[in-house]
Design an enzyme around this catalytic site. Structure first.
Site, short mmCIF file in Angstrom:
data_model
loop_
_atom_site.label_atom_id
_atom_site.label_comp_id
_atom_site.label_asym_id
_atom_site.label_seq_id
_atom_site.Cartn_x
_atom_site.Cartn_y
_atom_site.Cartn_z
N MET A 95 -5.60 -6.97 8.48
CA MET A 95 -4.90 -6.00 9.32
C MET A 95 -5.87 -4.90 9.74
O MET A 95 -6.85 -4.62 9.07
CB MET A 95 -3.72 -5.41 8.54
CG MET A 95 -2.81 -6.47 7.93
SD MET A 95 -1.93 -7.42 9.18
CE MET A 95 -0.86 -6.16 9.81
N TYR B 180 11.40 -34.27 -19.44
CA TYR B 180 9.95 -34.07 -19.42
C TYR B 180 9.40 -34.13 -18.00
O TYR B 180 10.06 -34.62 -17.09
CB TYR B 180 9.24 -35.11 -20.30
CG TYR B 180 9.31 -36.52 -19.78
CD1 TYR B 180 8.38 -36.99 -18.85
CD2 TYR B 180 10.30 -37.40 -20.21
CE1 TYR B 180 8.43 -38.29 -18.36
CE2 TYR B 180 10.37 -38.70 -19.73
CZ TYR B 180 9.44 -39.13 -18.80
OH TYR B 180 9.50 -40.40 -18.32
N CYS C 212 7.41 -38.29 -12.69
CA CYS C 212 6.01 -38.71 -12.81
C CYS C 212 5.28 -38.68 -11.49
O CYS C 212 4.21 -39.22 -11.36
CB CYS C 212 5.93 -40.09 -13.45
SG CYS C 212 6.72 -41.39 -12.49
N HIS D 27 -15.38 -10.26 1.80
CA HIS D 27 -14.30 -11.16 2.22
C HIS D 27 -14.38 -12.51 1.50
O HIS D 27 -13.40 -12.99 0.94
CB HIS D 27 -14.38 -11.36 3.73
CG HIS D 27 -13.33 -12.27 4.27
ND1 HIS D 27 -13.56 -13.61 4.51
CD2 HIS D 27 -12.04 -12.04 4.59
CE1 HIS D 27 -12.45 -14.15 4.98
NE2 HIS D 27 -11.50 -13.22 5.04
N LYS E 23 0.83 -1.20 0.00
CA LYS E 23 0.00 0.00 0.00
C LYS E 23 0.86 1.25 0.00
O LYS E 23 0.63 2.18 -0.79
CB LYS E 23 -0.93 -0.03 1.23
CG LYS E 23 -1.92 1.09 1.26
CD LYS E 23 -2.93 0.93 2.42
CE LYS E 23 -3.79 -0.31 2.23
NZ LYS E 23 -4.96 -0.32 3.13
N ARG F 29 -3.22 2.92 8.60
CA ARG F 29 -3.50 1.61 7.99
C ARG F 29 -2.23 0.77 7.95
O ARG F 29 -1.13 1.29 7.81
CB ARG F 29 -3.96 1.78 6.54
CG ARG F 29 -5.30 2.38 6.35
CD ARG F 29 -5.54 2.63 4.87
NE ARG F 29 -6.48 3.73 4.68
CZ ARG F 29 -7.76 3.56 4.36
NH1 ARG F 29 -8.23 2.35 4.17
NH2 ARG F 29 -8.55 4.60 4.23
N ARG G 29 -3.36 -1.56 -6.23
CA ARG G 29 -2.48 -2.73 -6.15
C ARG G 29 -2.82 -3.62 -7.33
O ARG G 29 -3.91 -3.49 -7.91
CB ARG G 29 -2.69 -3.48 -4.82
CG ARG G 29 -4.11 -3.89 -4.61
CD ARG G 29 -4.32 -4.42 -3.20
NE ARG G 29 -5.76 -4.66 -2.99
CZ ARG G 29 -6.31 -4.95 -1.82
NH1 ARG G 29 -5.56 -5.00 -0.74
NH2 ARG G 29 -7.60 -5.17 -1.72
N SER H 179 12.72 -42.18 -14.56
CA SER H 179 11.58 -41.33 -14.27
C SER H 179 11.52 -41.18 -12.75
O SER H 179 11.40 -42.17 -12.02
CB SER H 179 10.29 -41.96 -14.79
OG SER H 179 9.20 -41.14 -14.44
N GLY I 247 -8.46 -7.83 4.70
CA GLY I 247 -9.25 -8.08 5.91
C GLY I 247 -8.44 -8.54 7.10
O GLY I 247 -9.00 -8.81 8.17
#
Lengths: 891, 891
Positions: free
Chosen positions: B116, B866, B846, B467, B35, B105, B349, B777, B114
């Protein structure tokens, strides 16, 4: 230079040994096999050895590589060597006047008694048998030799059932009214040879070979084949023998111990293999072939009786003993034959011995100037010290024990168990948790498995050099052999001895040091050690650099380990302290508690017990460090799992049975090994750690106030992340400070805080973990479980298959001998990374491997500070540590 | 340069932002919080921001380091900055004519909605409230502001229960006959302030502070304190937010949205956060303070309606949108206030968005030239693609679904579950295996746990920025908010909606994309993807170097994964094929068989099923490689464990029930995870491997003959030693050759043979293992279990404690995100050592981690070929692989 020699050797297939030419001397047993190398040696140092030649182990390997085919040119080389033999002995192979006869024997680099096949009298044919009769002026002897050859050749080379020959022999004996083999007249033996040849033809589809070179070729191939028979493979598996090329073949001119009463054969040791006494020891048979002694068929005479028979030969044998020991500088196991009053040496090898004998022989040879202390220290197999350390029988208990009979004291130690009548039964019942004695008329290689798992072996026939005795001594297993008064009924699973009957459910006790067989369970006792043993320990302590600690949870164990030379406790498990009657109830109360407060209340009841336990241990170990591991097992181990016991617990604790059941269910884990245990308990229930640390600190202060020097080291188990140790070390330090304050103690307690490294991740991140550790102790049991992914409780479903030679997946049980290739990497990594962070980090090991000589060697090499093992293994560890230091000494 | 700046910054406690001085611009949110940094930025780019100053996060850290004490000199610096504010605004703190009021703040580097505490109107005292009344000519407004301050300050700073103030307010309202807050006259508010001060005094023991600097000091400290409240800690834990210094404190001059009907307050997004549509999106309230919108107390108006109220402000907001997006080049989430017709920006933000919005915004911004393709590729959180890939409702099923009511479409997706009425209940029932919807009037941070585990969230009040909505969007959890027709009876555990009642045992279905709440379980369906999604995938495929495979056991899964872009199957588990009705019987017959022959007979019955399975999969994957893992689980998993089922099995197989029971007992394992499974089965029962390989080869040949290109890769699981792989590779090769011969197939099948690396020892000895492997793998599930010593089935007993911020033992669940510090070392070692032996070794992963973006980044870095993941995660893996390639690009 040595390399060049080996390179030449690799291309050469055969080495001759004889009066003027000993080609194989010094080439070693990897190439020539133990027997071949020793025949060359003995010939070289001037001992009377019948000449012969050795086909190398490399040829055996070639045989298998080329799909079981003898290599090209081999038989040409054989023929050349046969010609040399003929020349040296002035005899001719297959001759009708002076025929050359040979024996064909196997011989690998490692001795495998009874495992490999032997053929004697090879070279006899319808023609040469006449020649042998002429040359020896003994027709009966010639045909006796011939029938032995046909029988042995048929059996060993061609696979004809031995029983078929036996049955035929029995028939002939009956027809001649002969009570024993020796009563059969020449004509009977001649007839027997004819019938044997017919049996041979019938079973093999071809006549018995009349070309001696063909006999030789088939025999050599049979030796090669015998390398991979099931029983040979099994023996190597049990003995952990690996990496050999194959067997050599020794072709040696025959000498005969069965040429009359001036002939004989014997086996012996240059010193007593049981006690180590420096006295020629062995047995012999007059007018017999060598195999008769080893097979345990006829009961031989002690060599002590030999002077009565032939003092000159006895004196020659004593000279041979000296020559051999001066040459090999070790006790030898020999085979010899006397042919018509002349001694021939057939074999020598380093003799197997009991742990007690190993200690005495090593000490004696130092005194005699044959070897120095270092060599003596290196020579005693550390693991064999078990035999000196294992409990024997309590002398008081023995006074009143009922001795049923006395056999031969074949292998020392004591054994108590129920009776198993087959190897399979012994294996089966042992796996089911019983302790059994294997009871057999005689043992054979097929019984190896059962012999290995039995606590002791009892046979009714056979001598000190019978199969049972030799194998048992090698393993340090208690064995009473040749207890002839015992009549064994294998089918009915019982024995009868002097009118008494014992079934498979009865217990007997064997004393392998006296040969006594006793009824019931006789109490055992701890052995006392002194003299040579103390000397060996002194040498060990002089050379070793590793410290030796012990795993002990009670003052008694701690004291015993101190007596054995332990320099501290490396692992004191606290969970065992919670199982006793008066402690388990508050422990269970704690586990069933639903709040931290209730848990703390229950723990408060446990605190005084823990404190007293620690005071006892600190007192016993006065001045030596004591590493205490905080609670490790999952909590469900402390609760009963059957409904009845759960109801009892509920009643004692005054809660509903359903609550106990519910908690058991809640705590159940799919894989408890990888579950909520070790330091994870302290993270979720910090109050458990607080109670244990409180008890440790209170005990330490109590001792200090009584002027007892207590050195606790707090070990936090199952750390997998540095963060766990950070958190718990912090809590431990806070608790120490709090207890000191509460106790009003202001001195420094010097309590180290460290961790077990038993989770692979802890070893991998040892540099981080070491930030919060004063010491590491490798818990190699769990580390092995997790590194391999083997549950120790479940591994038996596949481990036996993994140890088989055919698969060669594992060379040893990784729970017995540390797997240096895998687990060892983590140990090395842990040490290196831990010390990178903290150069003064103290590092030890407290898994089972701490008492295993091979593993101790590894621990020395990677630079541990100490190993910790069970009290009885402390002397083994001391010796193994010294051997490791000597073996790995920088030149 | 940047470093030097930071170093200076570290010593400075406060940064001012205002018309002429923007000290903090460019210093970043680590120092100023999100902020604070954005307020400095916005001020710097000329947006109308009320001036103020930011106390750094470093001061918060100092506060905790010094045991919760404000650092020396901080208040002097605060005072200096207050003076600067007074000067810029021509107001005076606590003044009786033109009083300066400020908001205080919190603001950490990462946004925590919500979580702080905020204090508004700070600076009002008995003196300055008069000044405010004078300055605004609005006495009622002044006292309303004052009572808000006392209430908020009492609650947030001093911990006075909010309810006490509420009760008092209600009393006053009643006494004034006021229906709502706004109906209370000035006199009532003045009285309220007096009573509030009395409440404050009574509960805190001291009078409400009349020194505004004292108010400010206490408020600043309260913000610091709020950093470590339980709910803030919990939020960071759930969100995985770690390593922050603390929160910054923003002190900003007040502007008022509640100064009449020309005032207002709003929140919004510069683009639609749900769909991504490029249109200013948000809600506002006329004559209200900012907190009223976020709290969801009053239902706000859509910003689309704003032009009707004040076209100029709306136009200004559109300009702000453009300015912000041009500056930040990303979608912004803003807060603003209109005070007497003048717009003030209070916050900006980066806006949270759904996966769908992330894709659209990224693509749009590329089209608009705001960002390039690479930035766009990097910006879409790969994990959020789940939201696009998860099944929605089947349109057909929805046609007939009973829609009970419609709320706000707060977070897209579909959710089906039973009703849970508290967070605790949701947690509890989810752990017990139920799928639940969390049903609440409104949610609060205390509900975080329950929201996280519920399949969906349903609220009866609150808007799209409430919220519940904000949190759900962040997680991609389905949420329907503000469904006001639903009446919730939490105690009775039921809801009433339009006359119908549903209890906790009833199932509802939520459509988060439409806001519909439907009765019962509505069928779901697979989403179809196109347009922007396809474009993102195209970018991903352009940048990534990792191949993406899938874990699939059926032709259906294989086809789905292909549709999602899978380039092969990385893990085809064969055990699942044995559980179907027609297969389990021969499987059990095999397990119960006592001889190899009987096992082979049973396996012969399974062979055709396996072959057909493989033909199906090869056909679906035509031309792409298929890695088939041979049988892995322990055999007991195929037998039933209760007596009844055992009896049934016995009947089907025609054996005694006791035999089934006996076999189950025999197969029981203490730790099945570490037991007789994987390749260990093939070592003891080679015939199982032979059957499976036969099926694979027969299927391959059958496909080739149908011109279907089949590329099987045979994967041998649970290898711990090179010897195992040598043995089993040998058997596999022999079997391949035999089947080819039997089938009369002479071409080359190119079947690769490789192994899973899932045992720590295999990684440690990868150089040996690679001798016999064409590919590796990494089975990171098991590798994590063994490296940590965590049983996945049991880990929940302690893992929650390990993830807590207080303990900070683990930063993430290692089964979700690969532990690079420990397990990752083994993976790296495995790759490196394996490739040392065999440079062309193909290496993949995997485990579950193959679909986790952070883990994929690691896989890219260590050079895997992969990753393989579940079909639905294939697009995520493609994007994550591209991001990894871009992030780790060599400069």
């Amino acid at each position: 230079m040595a390399k060049a020699k080996a390179a030449t050797a690799a291309t050469r297939m055969i080495y001759y040994f004889g009066k003027d030419l000993t080609e194989g001397r010094g080439l070693g047993k990897d190439l020539l096999g133990g027997k071949g190398a020793n025949l060359a040696e003995m010939t070289g140092i001037g001992l009377p050895v019948p000449p012969g030649f050795t086909i190398t182990t490399g040829v055996c390997a070639q045989y298998y590589q080329s799909g079981r085919r003898l290599p090209d040119g081999m038989m040409d080389a054989v023929q050349k060597n046969v010609r040399m033999l003929e020349k040296e002995l002035d005899k001719v192979f297959g001759d009708d006047r002076h025929p050359l006869l040979v024996s064909v024997r196997s011989g690998a680099a490692v001795s495998m008694p009874g495992m490999m096949n032997t053929i004697l009298n090879l070279g006899l044919t319808d023609t040469s048998v006449v020649g042998l009769a002429n040359a020896t002026s003994n027709e009966r002897f010639a045909y006796d030799a011939y029938r032995r050859l046909i029988n042995m050749f048929g059996d060993v080379v061609m696979g004809v059932d031995h029983q078929v020959f036996e049955a035929c022999f029995s028939r002939i004996k009956r027809s001649c009214n002969a009570a024993s083999d020796t009563d059969v007249p020449t004509e009977g033996l001649r007839k027997l040879c004819e019938e044997y040849k017919e049996i041979y033809r019938k079973h093999t589809g071809e006549p018995f070979p009349q070309d001696p070179m063909r006999q030789l070729e088939l025999a050599i191939e049979a030796v090669f084949r015998s390398w991979n028979t099931e029983r040979a493979v099994k023996y190597r598996e049990v003995e952990g023998i690996r990496g050999l090329l194959g067997t050599a073949v020794n072709v040696q001119s025959m000498v005969f111990g069965n040429m009359g009463d001036d002939s004989g054969t014997g086996v012996g040791f240059t010193r007593n293999p049981t006690t180590g006494e420096n006295k020629f020891y062995g047995e012999f048979l007059v007018n017999a072939q060598g195999e008769d002694v080893v097979a345990g068929i006829r009961t031989p005479t002690s060599v002590d009786e030999m002077p009565k028979w032939n003092r000159s030969i006895y004196r020659q044998l004593l000279e041979v003993k000296t020559t051999l020991e001066n040459h090999y500088r070790d006790m030898q196991d020999i085979e010899y034959t006397i042919e018509r009053g002349k001694l021939y040496m057939l074999q020598t090898r380093t003799g197997k011995r009991t742990g007690m004998a190993a200690v005495k022989i090593a000490c004696d040879m130092v005194r005699e100037g044959l070897i120095d202390e270092e060599k003596a220290t290196l020579r005693i197999p550390a693991g064999d010290l078990t035999q000196l350390l294992l409990p024997g029988f309590d002398p008081e208990a023995k006074k009143t024990a009922e001795v049923l009979t006395k056999g031969l004291a074949a292998s020392p130690g004591s054994a108590v168990g129920k009776l198993a009548f087959t190897a399979a039964e012994a294996v089966h019942r042992t796996q089911a948790g019983e302790k059994v004695l294997l009871v057999r008329r005689e043992t054979s290689p097929e019984d190896i498995d059962g012999m290995h798992c039995a606590t002791g072996i009892l046979t009714s026939t056979g001598g000190r050099t019978s199969h049972a005795a030799v194998v048992a001594v090698g393993w340090g297993r208690c064995c009473v052999a040749g207890a002839g008064e015992i009549i064994i009924d294998e089918k009915a699973r019982k024995i009868r001895v002097n009118g008494k009957v014992f079934t498979h459910n009865d217990t007997l006790s064997l004393d392998g040091s006296t040969g006594e067989v006793m009824a019931g369970e006789v109490a055992t006792t701890t052995p006392k050690l002194s003299g040579d043993f103390a000397k060996v320990m002194k040498w060990a302590d002089k050379y070793r650099t590793l410290n030796i600690r012990t795993n002990a949870d009670t003052p008694q164990d701690a004291q015993r380990a101190r007596d054995f030379g332990a320099e501290g406790i490396g692992l004191c498990r606290t969970e065992h302290m919670f199982f006793e009657e008066d402690r388990i109830t508050p422990m269970r109360e704690m586990i069933l508690a639903e709040t931290r407060e209730a848990r703390e209340a229950a723990l408060a009841k446990l605190l005084p017990f823990q404190r007293e336990d620690f005071i006892g241990i600190f007192t016993a170990m006065k001045g030596l460090p004591v590493t205490i591991r905080l609670l490790d097992p999952p909590l469900h181990e402390f609760l009963p799992h059957d409904a009845k016991s759960q109801a009892e617990v509920a009643q004692v604790l005054g809660v509903k049975p359903s609550k106990v059941k519910e908690r058991v269910t809640q705590l159940h884990e799919a894989n408890p090994m990888l579950g909520h245990r070790g330091c994870r308990l302290s993270v979720t229930y910090p109050e458990i750690l607080v109670m244990q640390v409180t008890a440790i600190v209170q005990a330490t202060i109590a001792c200090k106030r009584k002027k007892i020097d207590a050195h606790p080291e707090i070990m936090i188990p199952l750390i997998g992340t540095a963060a766990e140790l950070r958190l718990l070390r912090d809590l431990t330090e806070k608790t120490i400070a709090q207890v000191k304050q509460a106790e009003g103690y202001t001195g420094d307690l010097h309590i180290l805080i460290g961790t077990m490294i038993e989770i692979p991740r802890a070893a991998l991140t040892a540099d981080d973990v070491a930030q919060y550790a004063d010491f590491f102790s490798f818990g190699t049991n769990d580390l092995t479980q997790m590194t391999f992914g083997y549950s120790r409780d479940d591994v038996n479903s596949f481990l036996p298959d993994y140890l088989k030679e055919e698969s060669q997946i594992l060379h040893a049980d990784p729970f017995q001998t540390l797997d240096t290739g895998g687990v060892g990497q983590l140990v090395e990594m842990g040490v290196e990374r831990g010390r990178k962070t903290r150069s003064d980090l103290k590092v030890g090991i407290c898994g089972e491997h701490g008492g295993d000589p091979a593993s101790i060697n590894f621990c020395h090499k990677v630079g541990l500070n100490y190993v910790s093992c069970s009290p009885f293994r402390v002397p083994i560890a001391r010796l193994a540590a010294a051997q490791a230091a000597l073996r790995n000494r920088k030149p």
